[in-house]
Design a protein around this motif. Structure first.
Motif, PDB file in Angstrom:
ATOM      1  N   ASN A  33       0.801  -1.237   0.000  1.00  0.00           N
ATOM      2  CA  ASN A  33       0.000   0.000   0.000  1.00  0.00           C
ATOM      3  C   ASN A  33       0.831   1.284   0.000  1.00  0.00           C
ATOM      4  O   ASN A  33       0.440   2.280  -0.594  1.00  0.00           O
ATOM      5  N   THR A  34       1.971   1.257   0.685  1.00  0.00           N
ATOM      6  CA  THR A  34       2.727   2.502   0.875  1.00  0.00           C
ATOM      7  C   THR A  34       3.020   3.259  -0.422  1.00  0.00           C
ATOM      8  O   THR A  34       2.849   4.473  -0.485  1.00  0.00           O
ATOM      9  N   ASP A  43       8.147  -7.627  -6.962  1.00  0.00           N
ATOM     10  CA  ASP A  43       7.500  -8.907  -6.637  1.00  0.00           C
ATOM     11  C   ASP A  43       6.044  -8.852  -7.053  1.00  0.00           C
ATOM     12  O   ASP A  43       5.521  -7.804  -7.429  1.00  0.00           O
ATOM     13  N   ARG A  90       2.075 -11.033  -6.342  1.00  0.00           N
ATOM     14  CA  ARG A  90       1.311 -12.110  -5.732  1.00  0.00           C
ATOM     15  C   ARG A  90       0.809 -12.983  -6.872  1.00  0.00           C
ATOM     16  O   ARG A  90       0.483 -12.510  -7.957  1.00  0.00           O
ATOM     17  N   HIS A 113      10.417  -8.080   6.277  1.00  0.00           N
ATOM     18  CA  HIS A 113      10.518  -8.554   4.877  1.00  0.00           C
ATOM     19  C   HIS A 113      10.535  -7.363   3.936  1.00  0.00           C
ATOM     20  O   HIS A 113      10.107  -6.253   4.286  1.00  0.00           O
ATOM     21  N   ALA A 153      10.098  -6.763  -0.615  1.00  0.00           N
ATOM     22  CA  ALA A 153       9.613  -7.475  -1.795  1.00  0.00           C
ATOM     23  C   ALA A 153       8.861  -8.694  -1.253  1.00  0.00           C
ATOM     24  O   ALA A 153       8.066  -8.545  -0.326  1.00  0.00           O
ATOM     25  N   LYS A 194       5.284   1.091  11.514  1.00  0.00           N
ATOM     26  CA  LYS A 194       6.600   0.643  10.989  1.00  0.00           C
ATOM     27  C   LYS A 194       7.760   1.133  11.864  1.00  0.00           C
ATOM     28  O   LYS A 194       8.920   0.837  11.603  1.00  0.00           O
TER      29      LYS A 194
HETATM   30  C1  6PG Z   1       4.092  -6.869  -1.295  1.00  0.00           C
HETATM   31  C2  6PG Z   1       5.285  -5.964  -1.138  1.00  0.00           C
HETATM   32  C3  6PG Z   1       5.753  -5.995   0.274  1.00  0.00           C
HETATM   33  C4  6PG Z   1       5.354  -4.658   0.876  1.00  0.00           C
HETATM   34  C5  6PG Z   1       5.493  -4.681   2.375  1.00  0.00           C
HETATM   35  C6  6PG Z   1       4.967  -3.371   2.971  1.00  0.00           C
HETATM   36  O1  6PG Z   1       3.919  -7.462  -2.374  1.00  0.00           O
HETATM   37  O2  6PG Z   1       3.319  -6.911  -0.345  1.00  0.00           O
HETATM   38  O3  6PG Z   1       6.244  -6.193  -2.022  1.00  0.00           O
HETATM   39  O4  6PG Z   1       7.131  -6.183   0.424  1.00  0.00           O
HETATM   40  O5  6PG Z   1       6.187  -3.653   0.336  1.00  0.00           O
HETATM   41  O6  6PG Z   1       4.717  -5.768   2.857  1.00  0.00           O
HETATM   42  O7  6PG Z   1       3.599  -3.269   2.625  1.00  0.00           O
HETATM   43  P1  6PG Z   1       2.751  -1.939   2.971  1.00  0.00           P
HETATM   44  O8  6PG Z   1       3.344  -0.853   2.137  1.00  0.00           O
HETATM   45  O9  6PG Z   1       1.352  -2.298   2.542  1.00  0.00           O
HETATM   46  O10 6PG Z   1       2.912  -1.708   4.442  1.00  0.00           O
END
Ligand code: 6PG
Length: 244
Positions: A43-44, A72, A74, A146, A148, A202
């Motif tokens: 989301n960020t 990356d 899903r 984590h 990516a 965070k």
């Molecule tokens: C994904 C991202 C993952 C994401 C972090 C932070 O596919 O979910 O690549 O690494 O950047 O989980 O996620 P938010 O920005 O939603 O906190």
């Protein structure tokens, strides 16, 4: 070399990151004729992508010379709500004129190992070099450290040869679907790698990530150490650890 930039709000973070990204793009296009950009999921980054699709950045950046990749994905179809491509397409890619052949989507809708092989072949064709030296890799930071889809304890962290790998993902954070991710050697070959970190949730993990002194068991985000590139943390005040 590591740099940290702290912004008052998420919007100020998006504005500052957009300004810096626009000047990086201008420099890369001037020097090498193109700007290779790896988008982060989650989301960020959405605020940044939306900002880049607005004036002045939509007109300032020579989008016809921008090459888009994904850090990356899903393993869901591109129209699925969990698709990183869908988020990027809605907030940016569908709003600016990047030639379709310059948008390298990870095909989350096909068998994961095949998708990883296909994406690696696409990167090798795009870079024709021992390592893909992306101009800029955007990364998010998960509360477990984590980045990516490189999760703590994952065997994907050990890959030295593969540029892309499929990752089974059965425990939080959601979504609990198989992922396709760039590997650390690729992230660390970048000319610049930026962590975009926003929100109070965070602050704890960011404190840990920034204090690698003496740490032996590094979290995935701590293992992003560009070999010769710049590492930049762009964070908002809410995510900035108290007392740092
Ligand atoms: C994904 C991202 C993952 C994401 C972090 C932070 O596919 O979910 O690549 O690494 O950047 O989980 O996620 P938010 O920005 O939603 O906190």
């Amino acid at each position: 070399m590591r740099e940290i930039r702290v912004f008052e709000t998420p919007r100020a973070l998006a504005e500052g990151a957009a300004e810096e990204l626009a000047s990086l793009a201008e420099e890369a296009i001037g020097e090498r004729g193109k700007f290779s950009l790896v988008l982060a999921g989650g989301n960020t980054p959405r605020l940044l992508y939306e900002r880049l699709a607005q004036a002045p950045f939509r007109d300032q950046i020579d989008w016809a010379r921008v090459e888009i990749f994904f850090g990356d994905e899903r393993c869901v179809p591109p129209e699925h709500p969990d698709s990183n491509f869908r988020m990027a397409n809605e907030s940016l890619l569908g709003q600016v004129s990047i030639p379709q052949e310059q948008i390298h989507r990870i095909r989350g809708e096909i068998e994961p190992v095949q998708a990883a092989r296909e994406y690696e072949a696409e990167l090798k064709a795009a870079f024709r070099s021992p390592q893909p030296a992306f101009d800029l890799v955007l990364l998010g930071l998960g509360e477990d450290g984590h980045t990516a889809s490189l999760f703590p304890g994952s065997t994907a962290l050990k890959h030295k040869k593969h540029w892309v790998t499929a990752v089974e993902h059965h425990r939080p954070p959601p979504p609990l679907v198989t992922r396709i991710t760039l590997t650390l050697p690729v992230l660390n070959a970048a000319r610049e790698a930026w962590f975009l970190v926003s929100g109070g949730g965070k602050a704890n993990i960011l404190r840990r990530i920034l204090d690698t002194e003496g740490e032996t068991d590094l979290l995935p985000a701590q293992q992003v150490q560009p070999v010769s590139g710049e590492l930049v943390f762009l964070v908002d005040k809410a995510a900035w650890p108290e007392g740092r």
